[in-house]
Design a protein around this motif. Sequence first.
Motif, short mmCIF file in Angstrom:
data_model
loop_
_atom_site.label_atom_id
_atom_site.label_comp_id
_atom_site.label_asym_id
_atom_site.label_seq_id
_atom_site.Cartn_x
_atom_site.Cartn_y
_atom_site.Cartn_z
N GLY A 1 0.38 -1.15 -0.01
CA GLY A 1 -0.32 -0.39 -0.25
C GLY A 1 0.74 1.12 -0.33
N GLU A 2 -0.18 2.49 -0.06
CA GLU A 2 0.97 3.58 -0.61
C GLU A 2 1.54 3.97 1.24
OE1 GLU A 2 1.57 5.47 -2.93
OE2 GLU A 2 0.22 3.83 -3.72
N GLN A 3 2.44 4.87 1.22
CA GLN A 3 2.78 4.71 2.29
C GLN A 3 3.49 6.55 2.81
OE1 GLN A 3 7.60 3.00 2.99
NE2 GLN A 3 7.23 2.35 0.86
N THR A 4 1.82 6.94 2.31
CA THR A 4 1.34 8.54 2.78
C THR A 4 -0.28 7.67 3.59
OG1 THR A 4 0.13 8.44 0.54
CG2 THR A 4 2.40 9.54 0.92
N ASN B 1 -3.65 8.07 5.53
CA ASN B 1 -4.06 7.23 6.32
C ASN B 1 -3.30 5.35 6.06
OD1 ASN B 1 -5.90 8.65 7.58
ND2 ASN B 1 -7.46 8.52 6.60
N SER B 2 -3.02 5.43 4.94
CA SER B 2 -2.67 4.46 4.74
C SER B 2 -0.93 3.86 5.45
CB SER B 2 -1.90 3.38 3.38
OG SER B 2 -1.38 2.43 3.18
N LEU B 3 -0.24 5.38 5.72
CA LEU B 3 0.87 5.01 6.85
C LEU B 3 0.38 4.41 7.57
CD1 LEU B 3 4.05 5.35 6.59
CD2 LEU B 3 3.69 7.94 7.21
N SER B 4 -0.43 5.58 8.21
CA SER B 4 -0.82 5.86 9.69
C SER B 4 -1.49 4.21 10.04
CB SER B 4 -2.81 6.48 10.20
OG SER B 4 -1.81 7.50 9.61
N ARG B 5 -1.57 2.86 9.40
CA ARG B 5 -2.51 1.60 9.19
C ARG B 5 -0.56 0.97 9.32
NH1 ARG B 5 -6.89 3.35 6.70
NH2 ARG B 5 -6.16 2.97 4.92
N LEU B 6 0.16 1.19 8.19
CA LEU B 6 1.72 0.72 8.44
C LEU B 6 2.52 0.70 10.01
CD1 LEU B 6 3.67 -0.01 7.26
CD2 LEU B 6 4.77 1.13 6.10
N ASN B 7 2.23 2.12 10.55
CA ASN B 7 3.30 1.99 11.92
C ASN B 7 2.43 1.36 12.93
OD1 ASN B 7 4.50 3.79 10.02
ND2 ASN B 7 3.71 5.73 10.39
N ALA B 8 1.04 1.57 12.73
CA ALA B 8 0.09 0.66 14.04
C ALA B 8 0.69 -0.65 13.60
CB ALA B 8 -1.45 0.90 13.67
N LEU B 9 0.90 -1.07 12.60
CA LEU B 9 1.40 -2.89 12.40
C LEU B 9 2.25 -3.49 13.32
CD1 LEU B 9 -0.19 -3.30 9.08
CD2 LEU B 9 -1.31 -4.46 11.17
N ARG B 10 3.32 -1.61 12.88
CA ARG B 10 4.32 -2.01 13.36
C ARG B 10 4.65 -1.75 15.28
NH1 ARG B 10 7.68 0.73 8.31
NH2 ARG B 10 8.27 -0.79 7.51
N GLN C 1 -4.59 24.77 -0.34
CA GLN C 1 -5.03 24.35 -1.38
C GLN C 1 -4.24 22.52 -1.59
OE1 GLN C 1 -6.00 26.07 -5.00
NE2 GLN C 1 -5.47 28.27 -3.76
N GLU C 2 -3.45 22.71 -1.14
CA GLU C 2 -3.17 21.08 -1.31
C GLU C 2 -3.96 19.56 0.15
OE1 GLU C 2 -1.13 19.56 -3.38
OE2 GLU C 2 -1.39 21.55 -4.60
N GLY C 3 -4.39 21.11 0.66
CA GLY C 3 -5.40 20.02 2.18
C GLY C 3 -4.15 20.35 3.22
N LEU C 4 -4.31 19.75 4.80
CA LEU C 4 -4.21 19.99 5.48
C LEU C 4 -3.76 18.00 6.32
CD1 LEU C 4 -6.12 22.50 7.67
CD2 LEU C 4 -3.19 22.13 6.64
N TRP C 5 -2.23 18.44 6.73
CA TRP C 5 -1.54 16.50 6.71
C TRP C 5 -0.71 16.85 8.23
CZ3 TRP C 5 -4.17 13.42 3.85
CH2 TRP C 5 -4.30 14.44 2.02
N GLY C 6 -1.13 15.61 8.76
CA GLY C 6 0.09 15.85 10.11
C GLY C 6 -0.80 16.94 11.41
N ALA C 7 0.99 16.66 11.70
CA ALA C 7 0.21 18.11 13.14
C ALA C 7 -0.22 19.07 12.63
CB ALA C 7 1.76 18.52 13.71
#
Length: 343
Positions: free
Chosen positions: A10-13, A15-24, A226-232
């Motif tokens: 999956g993507e490493q960005t 919510n997909s990245l959030s799931r990856l990190n949660a598995l770890r 216009q690029e959205g808001l991410w992370g903190a």
Amino acid sequence: MTIKTILYVGEQTGNSLSRLNALRRLGYTVDVITPRLLLPRSSWVDKIFWRFSALPFVWWVNRGINKALKSKNKYDLVWVNAGDYLMPSSVNILKAKADKIINYNTDDPFGGRDKLRHFGYLRAISLYDLIIVVRKPNIGEAYERGAKRVHFCFMAADEVDHRPLKFSDEDIKRYQSEVLFVGTWLPERGAFLSDLISRGVPLTIAGKNWHKAPQWHKLKNHVVAQEGLWGADYVKAIQCAKVSLGLLSRQNRDLHTTRSMEIPIIGGLLCAQRTEEHEYLYKDCVEAIFWDSADQCAEKCLEMLNERELRERIAKKGQERAIKNSHLNEDLLQSIIDNLNTY
């Protein structure tokens, strides 16, 4: 069956990245393959993918997967997030390297939106040991397409990425807003938010593609990112907003979204469309605010802006309910893995 090693596809960005990190964080040994990174790095690839599906790129994807797995031992589980770039031949390569393969998809591959994007997913659905969906109509639709087993779950926020943050006076100046919407432009959203503005709602918008809206002339002064808001940035924007809108996608047949979990867990006041699932998650006017029309949404937003004590009380109760509901990545992913053989 004991799961120790996982291949995450999956993507490493996002919510997909959030799931990856949660598995770890849960203690699993996780390797990653990101199919998009196996393709040429050209904007034309994305244009072709969105217009024609990933079928033209199957050779690159399969070659990249084979190369990545050549020296790897067999995994206990392959976890595919979405799977839009995977054709049946790609999934079969992955299946040969694991005891189980599952697919977790928060989109609506069976609906009317982005149909070609989901072409590979729909063709390969029968090859997965478990299909996880977040819309109840998808259960029957997946079985009709040949799925072996299907499990419904609610979408999830993340224990780490969506925890409340400490913020300074400078943060308040930067992020504060009255009524905030964070999300991508969709046709129905442009008309809805334009209507709110006409009704006097002091609106702030952060997200991609809003310049495409027919109502852009009315919306443009309200778009701040216009690029959205991410992370903190995303978390602090929710914390510093007095009201946060949770809009749904009609074409995706949403009855809730990740925002439905993220906004309350961060500590924001969720103001969302009334649906059966939203009313299951939170009590209206006690833990969240629900509406049935633009007129009612505007009325409730303006009411909340004038009632600080009530607004803060509902936000606090909503956060408590979100914690109790525990629709969070670690809990969700562990539950899926624990029950892999029983669904």
